[in-house]
Design an enzyme around this catalytic site. Structure first.
Site, short mmCIF file in Angstrom:
data_model
loop_
_atom_site.label_atom_id
_atom_site.label_comp_id
_atom_site.label_asym_id
_atom_site.label_seq_id
_atom_site.Cartn_x
_atom_site.Cartn_y
_atom_site.Cartn_z
N LYS A 1 0.82 -1.22 0.00
CA LYS A 1 0.00 0.00 0.00
C LYS A 1 0.85 1.26 0.00
CE LYS A 1 -3.99 -1.91 2.50
NZ LYS A 1 -4.93 -1.72 3.63
N HIS B 1 -16.06 -4.74 5.10
CA HIS B 1 -15.63 -3.37 5.39
C HIS B 1 -16.61 -2.80 6.41
CE1 HIS B 1 -14.56 0.91 3.93
NE2 HIS B 1 -15.44 1.02 4.89
N GLU C 1 -7.94 2.54 8.08
CA GLU C 1 -7.82 3.96 7.73
C GLU C 1 -8.79 4.78 8.56
OE1 GLU C 1 -8.45 4.67 3.51
OE2 GLU C 1 -7.09 3.04 3.00
N ASN D 1 -11.24 8.21 8.02
CA ASN D 1 -11.75 9.24 7.12
C ASN D 1 -12.09 10.48 7.93
OD1 ASN D 1 -11.63 7.51 4.87
ND2 ASN D 1 -13.55 6.58 5.49
N ARG E 1 -13.81 13.24 7.48
CA ARG E 1 -14.87 14.06 6.84
C ARG E 1 -16.23 13.44 7.16
NH1 ARG E 1 -12.82 10.47 3.06
NH2 ARG E 1 -14.39 9.01 2.31
N ARG F 1 -27.06 3.86 -3.28
CA ARG F 1 -26.63 5.02 -4.04
C ARG F 1 -27.23 4.94 -5.45
NH1 ARG F 1 -20.33 6.41 -2.55
NH2 ARG F 1 -20.50 5.97 -0.31
#
Ligand code: MV4
Length: 447
Positions: free
Chosen positions: A158, A208, A288, A290, A292, A338
């Site tokens: 990564k 996830h 990770e 995020n 936001r 979505r």
């Protein structure tokens, strides 16, 4: 509290933020590009200012233009939404210099979590589980290959500046390590001007799972449960739900506490997300953070009853969180689909154009966040997401049925959408039984 907020974004998230501001009695300023003159966000805000040409780089990413608009309209804060300038630490610093409050985390926290290798080390130091892998950044193949032998194959290579799958490669054997390492590193140098790499053991077909957290400026941190975002295609999420179908109450509590610990270790303030991988043995690993508000925040709002945008604004205004972890109750089940203007039968090619006729579903527990209307021209310059359909019901089977009913009502004429594709996922036996992981779309649908 702020008197006026400038929304440095477009589309449904800009509309979502304008609504929250209006409900709070805060005036709003929309900014729009030349391609967005007839956009809903520009019409709904109290004021609207054109900030440049259609290209994002000259409008929604144009820091000077946006700061000028903020000063000219005397707005005292900027909400960045997601994408665009939302995770740009330089922009946050510029806001500070102009005495404008950025509704989001401090610049140094964005940088620390934006470097995924540094984020990983921060979590190791804090005792948050990470995927077995390197403790130091790796810059050359030789060192990398030695580290990979110690970690054990398969290996995930990564880029520290990566994200969204960019600068990422799987090496299944030592023989293919060199090629994949060099390709991932070249992609990172070209994309992010950064050759910093790190290695992790490759987790096969994980789920996830991301935890929503809120942190105020007074040291209070809470989590709002998780979202399962495993249904994605090439790192584009399609469906998100809360809670995750397979988390036990004990594991939810443990992962939630790890998420709070992670946010504290990051020095986090405002709304953020801690991403975990969950493997087949229900082991979880931080990957990770995020920094936001995310597209899928609505499903968390539906199961918690909170308004995350209002919480973000209150936190940025210096208020204390008005509730504790014990006050957070997850009620029922929420799912989001979505809706994209794209053609699943043509490799999901974006399909901009004019919406000639439109009907969205409604009813008990149904929410639509969208910025399109009948007659609206979807510009070709931006994201193909034209709306988010969310449902809330007492449990997962009921929520799935409600989503299928709602999807069946959607009419978008004039452009091709992924609505039928979404329906196909919802009616799939493996989705209904909760047997979903990040390989689900590729295995059951892709092309
Ligand atoms: C991984 C992984 C397996 N093992 N790391 C994809 C994007 C970035 N956020 C991290 N990603 C992954 N990291 C290890 N050590 C699998 C993925 C991954 C993935 C993660 C979340 C959601 C969808 C995904 C699809 C493919 C791969």
């Amino acid at each position: 509290m702020f008197h006026k907020i400038l929304i440095a974004n477009r589309g449904e998230i800009a509309v979502r933020i304008i609504r929250a501001c209006r409900e709070m009695g805060i005036a709003t300023v929309a900014v729009y590009s030349e391609a967005d003159r007839d956009s809903l966000h520009a019409m709904l805000a109290d004021e609207a200012i054109c900030i440049g040409p259609a290209a994002s780089s000259e409008s929604y990413l144009n820091m000077e233009s946006i700061l000028s608009a903020t000063v000219a309209t005397k707005a005292d804060a900027i909400h960045p939404g997601f994408g665009f300038l939302s995770e740009n630490s330089k922009f946050v610093t510029l806001c500070e210099k102009c005495n404008i409050k950025f509704i989001g985390p401090p610049a140094d926290v964005i940088d620390r979590m934006g470097n995924k290798s540094e984020a990983r080390n921060t979590m190791i130091a804090a005792g948050v589980p990470v995927v077995p892998g390197t403790k130091e950044p790796v810059y050359d193949v030789k060192t990398g290959k030695k580290m990979a032998e110690e970690i054990g194959y398969p290996i995930m290579i990564k880029a520290a500046s990566g994200g969204g799958g960019k600068g990422m490669r799987i090496a299944r054997t030592p023989e293919e390590f060199e090629t994949h390492f060099l390709n991932a590193q070249r992609e990172s140098i070209n994309g992010f001007s950064d050759d910093t790499m790190y290695l992790e053991r490759y987790v096969e077909k994980p789920r996830h799972i991301e935890f929503q957290i809120l942190a105020d400026e007074h040291g209070h941190v809470v989590h709002l449960g998780e979202r399962d975002c495993s249904i994605q295609r090439r790192h584009q999420k399609l469906i998100e739900e809360s809670p995750c179908a397979v988390l036990s109450e004990e594991l939810r509590k443990e992962m939630g506490e790890a998420a709070v610990k992670a946010a504290r270790a990051a020095g986090y303030v405002n709304a953020g997300t801690i991403e975990f991988l969950l493997d087949r043995q229900n082991r979880y690993y931080f990957i990770e953070m995020n920094t936001r508000i995310q597209v899928e925040h609505g499903v968390t709002e539906m199961v918690t009853g909170l308004d995350l945008i209002k919480e973000q604004i209150r936190i940025a205004a210096g208020e204390e969180l008005s509730f504790t972890q014990d006050d957070v109750v997850i009620r029922g089940h929420a799912i989001e689909c979505r809706i994209n203007a794209e053609d699943p039968s043509r490799h999901f090619m974006p399909c901009p154009g004019t919406v000639t006729s439109l009907h969205f579903p409604g009813g008990n527990g149904v929410r639509v966040d969208s910025a399109i209307y009948s007659g609206y021209q979807i510009p070709p310059f931006y994201d193909s997401m034209i709306g988010k359909l969310m449902v809330h019901d007492v449990d997962r089977p009921s929520a799935i049925r409600k989503m299928m009913s709602a999807l069946g009502e959607v009419i978008v004429e004039g452009v091709t959408t992924n609505v039928d594709f979404q329906f196909g996922i919802l009616e799939h036996e493996k989705f209904q039984s909760g047997h979903t992981d990040t390989g689900f779309i590729e295995e059951n649908f892709d092309d």
